[in-house]
Design a protein around this motif. Structure first.
Motif, PDB file in Angstrom:
ATOM      1  N   LEU A 270     -22.410  49.831  -8.913  1.00  0.00           N
ATOM      2  CA  LEU A 270     -21.934  51.043  -9.576  1.00  0.00           C
ATOM      3  C   LEU A 270     -22.957  51.572 -10.575  1.00  0.00           C
ATOM      4  CD1 LEU A 270     -18.217  49.965 -10.232  1.00  0.00           C
ATOM      5  CD2 LEU A 270     -18.990  51.755  -8.653  1.00  0.00           C
TER       6      LEU A 270
ATOM      7  N   GLU B 196     -14.335  63.021 -11.834  1.00  0.00           N
ATOM      8  CA  GLU B 196     -14.896  61.934 -11.029  1.00  0.00           C
ATOM      9  C   GLU B 196     -15.837  61.048 -11.838  1.00  0.00           C
ATOM     10  OE1 GLU B 196     -17.440  61.284  -6.875  1.00  0.00           O
ATOM     11  OE2 GLU B 196     -17.063  63.304  -7.657  1.00  0.00           O
TER      12      GLU B 196
ATOM     13  N   GLU C 174     -14.813  54.354 -15.729  1.00  0.00           N
ATOM     14  CA  GLU C 174     -13.687  53.419 -15.835  1.00  0.00           C
ATOM     15  C   GLU C 174     -13.812  52.290 -14.824  1.00  0.00           C
ATOM     16  OE1 GLU C 174     -11.631  53.434 -18.162  1.00  0.00           O
ATOM     17  OE2 GLU C 174     -11.279  55.468 -18.905  1.00  0.00           O
ATOM     18  N   ASN C 175     -14.255  52.624 -13.602  1.00  0.00           N
ATOM     19  CA  ASN C 175     -14.447  51.586 -12.585  1.00  0.00           C
ATOM     20  C   ASN C 175     -15.529  50.602 -13.008  1.00  0.00           C
ATOM     21  OD1 ASN C 175     -12.494  52.712 -10.913  1.00  0.00           O
ATOM     22  ND2 ASN C 175     -13.967  53.932  -9.750  1.00  0.00           N
TER      23      ASN C 175
ATOM     24  N   MET D 190     -13.923  58.705 -14.096  1.00  0.00           N
ATOM     25  CA  MET D 190     -13.285  57.666 -13.290  1.00  0.00           C
ATOM     26  C   MET D 190     -14.309  56.626 -12.843  1.00  0.00           C
ATOM     27  SD  MET D 190     -10.642  60.091 -11.131  1.00  0.00           S
ATOM     28  CE  MET D 190      -9.830  58.738 -10.286  1.00  0.00           C
ATOM     29  N   LYS D 191     -15.521  57.071 -12.570  1.00  0.00           N
ATOM     30  CA  LYS D 191     -16.591  56.125 -12.226  1.00  0.00           C
ATOM     31  C   LYS D 191     -16.903  55.213 -13.408  1.00  0.00           C
ATOM     32  CE  LYS D 191     -18.975  58.879  -8.699  1.00  0.00           C
ATOM     33  NZ  LYS D 191     -20.241  59.596  -8.344  1.00  0.00           N
TER      34      LYS D 191
ATOM     35  N   ASP E 254     -14.146  48.399 -15.784  1.00  0.00           N
ATOM     36  CA  ASP E 254     -13.239  47.376 -15.240  1.00  0.00           C
ATOM     37  C   ASP E 254     -14.029  46.255 -14.577  1.00  0.00           C
ATOM     38  OD1 ASP E 254     -11.054  48.790 -16.126  1.00  0.00           O
ATOM     39  OD2 ASP E 254     -10.635  49.739 -14.180  1.00  0.00           O
ATOM     40  N   ALA E 255     -15.093  46.612 -13.862  1.00  0.00           N
ATOM     41  CA  ALA E 255     -15.905  45.587 -13.201  1.00  0.00           C
ATOM     42  C   ALA E 255     -16.601  44.694 -14.222  1.00  0.00           C
ATOM     43  CB  ALA E 255     -16.938  46.257 -12.286  1.00  0.00           C
TER      44      ALA E 255
END
Length: 462
Positions: A180, A157, A163-164, A160-161, A167-168
């Protein structure tokens, strides 16, 4: 060994009583068990913790600063022998310019890098210290992912956070990225410790000392240089402000963490398998500073608590000048991330070419002289004790301020500062004093006699 010597040894053994032989046997058995257990075993941790408790008690009862004024056996050139890592996150990235400006205000400019948890922004460039020395910036989590150090953990998790967030940032979705960054900053911070050190070891190798600090931490480098000159950088050294229980003592990251080049060499050059294991653990570890410590423990490098009193995890106005620290150098401040706090601290200490000692903090910030409390022991609407904890003492049912003063005098060796709260009829006293916090309706003071005695016990430079 001759016949006479063997006879002498047998004679000595024969004179030992049976109970003494049993005791010696138990100690020998425990020593063998201790020696055979892993470096990070609970048995070793327990014995080491007890040793630190005893040593801390001795330093508390018999504080000394004489070692500071001996010739430095390991002098350093701070500009060339020290590397600094400043850790930051997306949610706190705006602190970095102020942190670097403050660190530029002192008398030397160590090689520095900024390790962050997000990709470089479109217009983000390397920083520059006041002397022109460049400060590189690295997305340390992205670097660790790209080189495969987190292989197999991609579905965790936390990753993945990241990566988010990446991306932002790449998509310039700033509101999403801010949300985030603020929500998961502490999680990503745990992933920065080990790769940041490895990166700096690769890019700035062969330094004598490496220092890791948060973006709201200020280091008094003149104090640090004095201390490091007395420590052997050729040995694995790991220093900081200890927290945690016996199973895993670790340095508080906000107070700064100091490591010798020998410690990094032992970890990154000789034990890559331990580093790999630590990187894998970082995807789920709660605290990065604890992960750093437990990783070092696996190779027999332990947090040295001998110098714990040099490190400070509070801002100047909350810093507690403890009785047993009066004569020692003050190395760090923490919690300077709000407003202009970092810049103010940097401005205050910018001309400090000599080490700063705990006892000098009041003078630097314009607080009343300790001696002034002898003639005028009581001050109104102020608090010199500050935050209460298990080391402070509270006496209830006190109705007059003079009673609180008397209580402090009755505990003259344990009371450096006192505060009287008339509304709650409470008297607080402690083995420390702060600069003085505004506290309407309260009365407070400092034990001037004890403060003068402590100052008089401090050595002066030869």
């Amino acid at each position: 060994m001759g016949i006479a010597e063997r006879r002498s040894i047998r004679s000595c053994i024969s004179r030992i009583s049976r109970p003494q032989k049993i005791i010696l046997g138990v100690f020998a058995f425990l020593f063998i068990i201790y020696s055979l257990t892993p470096y990070d075993s609970r048995a070793r941790s327990f014995f080491r913790f007890q040793h630190n408790v005893i040593e801390d008690y001795y330093q508390n009862v018999h504080p000394t600063d004489s070692w500071l004024y001996k010739t430095q056996p390991y002098p350093i050139d701070p500009q060339n022998d020290v590397a600094i890592i400043v850790k930051t996150g997306f949610g706190t990235r705006r602190r970095v310019p102020a942190a670097l400006e403050a660190l530029s205000n002192e008398s030397f400019f160590a090689d520095t890098i900024v390790a962050q948890d997000f990709p470089l922004l479109p217009d983000q460039k390397n920083y520059t210290l006041k002397n022109g020395k460049e400060v590189p910036v690295i997305d340390i989590i992205g670097w660790n992912l790209e080189r495969g150090a987190l292989k197999g953990q991609e579905q965790q998790e936390r990753i993945m956070k990241y990566e988010n967030l990446a991306d932002a940032v790449d998509g310039e979705e700033w509101m999403l990225a801010d949300g985030l960054g603020k929500d998961m900053g502490w999680e990503l911070d745990a992933m920065k410790f080990l790769p940041s050190l490895e990166y700096v070891w690769q890019t700035l190798p062969k330094k004598k000392w490496y220092i890791m600090a948060d973006d709201d931490t200020y280091m008094i480098k003149s104090s640090l240089a004095l201390v490091l000159g007395h420590l052997n950088y050729a040995k694995p050294q790991f220093l900081g402000n200890p927290v945690g229980d016996y199973k895993g003592r670790f340095p508080h990251g906000g107070s700064s963490v100091v490591m010798s080049g020998a410690a990094l060499s032992k970890l990154y050059d000789r034990h890559p398998e331990v580093v790999a294991e630590g990187n894998q653990e970082s995807a789920t570890a709660i605290w990065g500073d604890k992960l750093l410590s437990t990783t070092f423990m696996k190779i027999g490098v332990y947090l040295d608590e001998t110098y714990r009193r040099l490190f400070n995890g509070e801002p100047p106005w909350m810093t507690r000048m403890w009785v047993d620290r009066f004569c020692l150098p003050l190395v760090s401040f923490h919690g300077l991330g709000s407003g202009d706090n970092m810049l103010h601290v940097g401005e205050t200490f910018k001309n400090m070419k000599e080490p700063v000692f705990w006892r000098q903090l009041g003078k630097i910030y314009g607080a009343p002289e300790f001696a002034s409390f002898i003639a005028e022991p009581i001050r109104a609407n102020v608090d010199y004790v500050g935050r209460l904890d298990e080391y402070s003492t509270t006496v209830d049912k006190i109705t007059e301020v003079d009673e609180c003063v008397k209580i402090c005098h009755e505990h003259s060796a344990e009371c450096l500062a006192w505060t009287f709260d008339p509304g709650r009829k409470l008297c607080h006293f402690a083995r420390w004093a702060i600069l003085g916090d505004v506290a309407e309706g309260r009365f407070s003071g400092i034990n001037g006699q004890l403060a003068q005695k402590l100052e008089g016990s401090c050595h002066s430079p030869p």
